[in-house]
Design an enzyme around this catalytic site. Structure first.
Site, PDB file in Angstrom:
ATOM      1  N   GLU A 111       0.849  -1.206   0.000  1.00 28.20           N
ATOM      2  CA  GLU A 111       0.000   0.000   0.000  1.00 28.20           C
ATOM      3  C   GLU A 111       0.881   1.252   0.000  1.00 28.20           C
ATOM      4  OE1 GLU A 111      -2.368  -1.302   3.505  1.00 28.20           O
ATOM      5  OE2 GLU A 111      -4.083  -1.113   2.164  1.00 28.20           O
ATOM      6  N   GLU A 131      -3.072  -9.982   4.056  1.00 26.02           N
ATOM      7  CA  GLU A 131      -4.283  -9.637   4.817  1.00 26.02           C
ATOM      8  C   GLU A 131      -5.342 -10.723   4.673  1.00 26.02           C
ATOM      9  OE1 GLU A 131      -2.588  -7.594   2.885  1.00 26.02           O
ATOM     10  OE2 GLU A 131      -2.645  -5.537   3.630  1.00 26.02           O
TER      11      GLU A 131
HETATM   12  C1  1HE Z   1       6.945  -8.464  12.022  1.00 29.87           C
HETATM   13  C2  1HE Z   1       6.266  -8.307  10.803  1.00 29.87           C
HETATM   14  C3  1HE Z   1       5.003  -7.646  10.837  1.00 29.87           C
HETATM   15  C4  1HE Z   1       8.097  -9.357  10.406  1.00 29.87           C
HETATM   16  N1  1HE Z   1       4.554  -7.197  12.024  1.00 29.87           N
HETATM   17  N2  1HE Z   1       6.453  -8.016  13.178  1.00 29.87           N
HETATM   18  N3  1HE Z   1       2.255  -8.445   7.083  1.00 29.87           N
HETATM   19  C5  1HE Z   1       2.485  -9.778   7.016  1.00 29.87           C
HETATM   20  O1  1HE Z   1       1.635 -10.582   7.264  1.00 29.87           O
HETATM   21  C6  1HE Z   1       3.894 -10.180   6.666  1.00 29.87           C
HETATM   22  C7  1HE Z   1       4.551 -10.797   7.873  1.00 29.87           C
HETATM   23  N4  1HE Z   1       5.985 -10.970   7.693  1.00 29.87           N
HETATM   24  C8  1HE Z   1       6.517 -11.977   6.942  1.00 29.87           C
HETATM   25  O2  1HE Z   1       5.842 -12.718   6.249  1.00 29.87           O
HETATM   26  C9  1HE Z   1       8.004 -12.131   6.999  1.00 29.87           C
HETATM   27  O3  1HE Z   1       8.469 -11.532   8.194  1.00 29.87           O
HETATM   28  C10 1HE Z   1       8.781 -11.511   5.811  1.00 29.87           C
HETATM   29  C11 1HE Z   1       8.510 -12.327   4.543  1.00 29.87           C
HETATM   30  C12 1HE Z   1       8.373 -10.053   5.578  1.00 29.87           C
HETATM   31  C13 1HE Z   1      10.291 -11.496   6.112  1.00 29.87           C
HETATM   32  O4  1HE Z   1      10.705 -12.803   6.478  1.00 29.87           O
HETATM   33  P1  1HE Z   1      12.104 -13.002   7.259  1.00 29.87           P
HETATM   34  O5  1HE Z   1      12.321 -14.475   7.381  1.00 29.87           O
HETATM   35  O6  1HE Z   1      13.160 -12.180   6.596  1.00 29.87           O
HETATM   36  O7  1HE Z   1      11.892 -12.329   8.707  1.00 29.87           O
HETATM   37  P2  1HE Z   1      11.123 -12.922   9.995  1.00 29.87           P
HETATM   38  O8  1HE Z   1      12.031 -13.853  10.737  1.00 29.87           O
HETATM   39  O9  1HE Z   1       9.777 -13.440   9.641  1.00 29.87           O
HETATM   40  O10 1HE Z   1      10.869 -11.600  10.844  1.00 29.87           O
HETATM   41  C14 1HE Z   1      11.914 -10.942  11.553  1.00 29.87           C
HETATM   42  C15 1HE Z   1      11.272 -10.230  12.720  1.00 29.87           C
HETATM   43  O11 1HE Z   1      10.375  -9.242  12.225  1.00 29.87           O
HETATM   44  C16 1HE Z   1      10.432 -11.170  13.601  1.00 29.87           C
HETATM   45  O12 1HE Z   1      10.467 -10.661  14.910  1.00 29.87           O
HETATM   46  P3  1HE Z   1      11.459 -11.297  16.040  1.00 29.87           P
HETATM   47  O13 1HE Z   1      11.196 -10.470  17.248  1.00 29.87           O
HETATM   48  O14 1HE Z   1      11.033 -12.747  16.148  1.00 29.87           O
HETATM   49  O15 1HE Z   1      12.853 -11.148  15.476  1.00 29.87           O
HETATM   50  C17 1HE Z   1       9.038 -10.978  13.048  1.00 29.87           C
HETATM   51  O16 1HE Z   1       8.029 -11.277  13.988  1.00 29.87           O
HETATM   52  C18 1HE Z   1       9.067  -9.488  12.745  1.00 29.87           C
HETATM   53  N5  1HE Z   1       8.069  -9.126  11.742  1.00 29.87           N
HETATM   54  N6  1HE Z   1       6.997  -8.870   9.824  1.00 29.87           N
HETATM   55  C19 1HE Z   1       5.274  -7.389  13.139  1.00 29.87           C
HETATM   56  N7  1HE Z   1       4.283  -7.411   9.722  1.00 29.87           N
HETATM   57  C20 1HE Z   1      -3.287  -0.758   7.120  1.00 29.87           C
HETATM   58  S1  1HE Z   1      -3.745  -2.318   6.900  1.00 29.87           S
HETATM   59  C21 1HE Z   1      -2.349  -3.200   6.407  1.00 29.87           C
HETATM   60  C22 1HE Z   1      -2.529  -4.634   6.800  1.00 29.87           C
HETATM   61  C23 1HE Z   1      -1.293  -5.430   6.631  1.00 29.87           C
HETATM   62  O17 1HE Z   1      -0.255  -4.952   6.250  1.00 29.87           O
HETATM   63  S2  1HE Z   1      -1.472  -7.080   7.027  1.00 29.87           S
HETATM   64  C24 1HE Z   1       0.005  -7.807   6.475  1.00 29.87           C
HETATM   65  C25 1HE Z   1       1.036  -7.855   7.554  1.00 29.87           C
END
Ligand code: 1HE
Length: 257
Positions: A111, A131
């Site tokens: 977005e 989402e």
């Molecule tokens: C996060 C987030 C997040 C990572 N919120 N903490 N977005 C999603 O559903 C996408 C979620 N994220 C992922 O699928 C993956 O993290 C990635 C593909 C982006 C990257 O993967 P990777 O292997 O490089 O990283 P990771 O090990 O998954 O994440 C590293 C850290 O970032 C980890 O935290 P840690 O404390 O365990 O190290 C994750 O929890 C954190 N992290 N993404 C919070 N999104 C206005 S409406 C909009 C609605 C949306 O955007 S919904 C979609 C949300």
């Protein structure tokens, strides 16, 4: 205003806005959205274009899911509108915004990218709207901006099935206008921003503010608006000078690439 989530740097006429939460894959928390809005509302008057990019391996992982609390419908509405105001400040601000994309460009990150005027992706980029699989809906203007890039049918499929598009597919579909080798998105975005910054400001402003509105008008209204904007831009002294420069051999010709 110093921010823990965002860094703004001035490179002559180009402002570089960098998301600085690489450990959280630049997930967008409320503080980051607030600071992004502030940065775009307070661009120095010398800035003629902006580059947005993300630190680390990914452009942006979307909404910070750790902040997705129990909200009632009214609070959810307010939160979505808060995102809309910030992203509108980018799309409808004073100067063009160019996104440099790499790694994850997902959810709210897509977005955010969609609110920019030009998107440059490197070959590591991938696009998704998780989402749909998280039981929620886009709330940061994706329902309006993303179909304009790829169409309603493709966005519906992405949200229903969790489909992920790679960088090559993303450029073909219209997510990005430029595709460059991995690691080169920022340099290419900066090069484009520097070029865009040399345009007449009124032309850039018309492209950002008039063109998307004209595209949504009826043909009759659109043609009328086009005539007005065309008349306003060509009446500017800078336009007259640029045309004179070409006619007198001082301006660059259009070159075949
Ligand atoms: C996060 C987030 C997040 C990572 N919120 N903490 N977005 C999603 O559903 C996408 C979620 N994220 C992922 O699928 C993956 O993290 C990635 C593909 C982006 C990257 O993967 P990777 O292997 O490089 O990283 P990771 O090990 O998954 O994440 C590293 C850290 O970032 C980890 O935290 P840690 O404390 O365990 O190290 C994750 O929890 C954190 N992290 N993404 C919070 N999104 C206005 S409406 C909009 C609605 C949306 O955007 S919904 C979609 C949300």
């Amino acid at each position: 205003m110093p921010s823990p989530h965002l860094n703004t740097e001035l490179l002559d006429a180009v402002a570089v806005v960098r998301l600085t939460r690489p450990l959280k894959r630049n997930a967008l928390n409320d503080g980051l959205i607030t600071d992004l809005h502030h940065a775009f509302d307070h661009l120095p008057p010398t800035v003629r274009a902006v580059v947005v990019h993300g630190e680390g391996e990914h452009f942006c992982a979307g909404l910070d899911l750790s902040e997705l609390q129990e909200r009632d419908a009214g609070q959810g509405m307010m939160h979505s509108r808060f995102w809309h105001r910030a992203l509108d400040a980018m799309q409808f601000g004073p100067v063009p915004v160019i996104a440099a994309l790499h790694g994850a460009v997902v959810g709210g990150g897509l977005e955010l990218a969609s609110a920019c005027h030009i998107r440059v992706a490197d070959e590591s980029a991938f696009y998704a709207l998780p989402e749909g699989t998280r039981g929620i809906f886009v709330g940061g203007s994706g329902a309006v901006r993303i179909p304009k890039l790829i169409g309603v049918a493709r966005m519906t499929d992405m949200m229903m099935t969790g489909r992920v598009y790679n960088a090559v597919e993303g450029e073909r579909l219209g997510f990005a206008q430029y595709l460059v080798p991995t690691g080169n998105a920022f340099d290419k975005a900066l090069e484009l921003a520097q070029r865009v910054a040399t345009n007449a400001p009124l032309t850039n402003y018309a492209l950002m503010h008039a063109l998307p509105r004209i595209a949504e008008q009826s043909a009759d209204h659109g043609l009328f608006t086009e005539s007005m904007i065309s008349a306003i831009t060509q009446a500017a002294p800078e336009a007259k000078q640029r045309v004179r420069d070409f006619l007198e051999g001082r301006a660059a010709k259009v070159q075949k690439t």
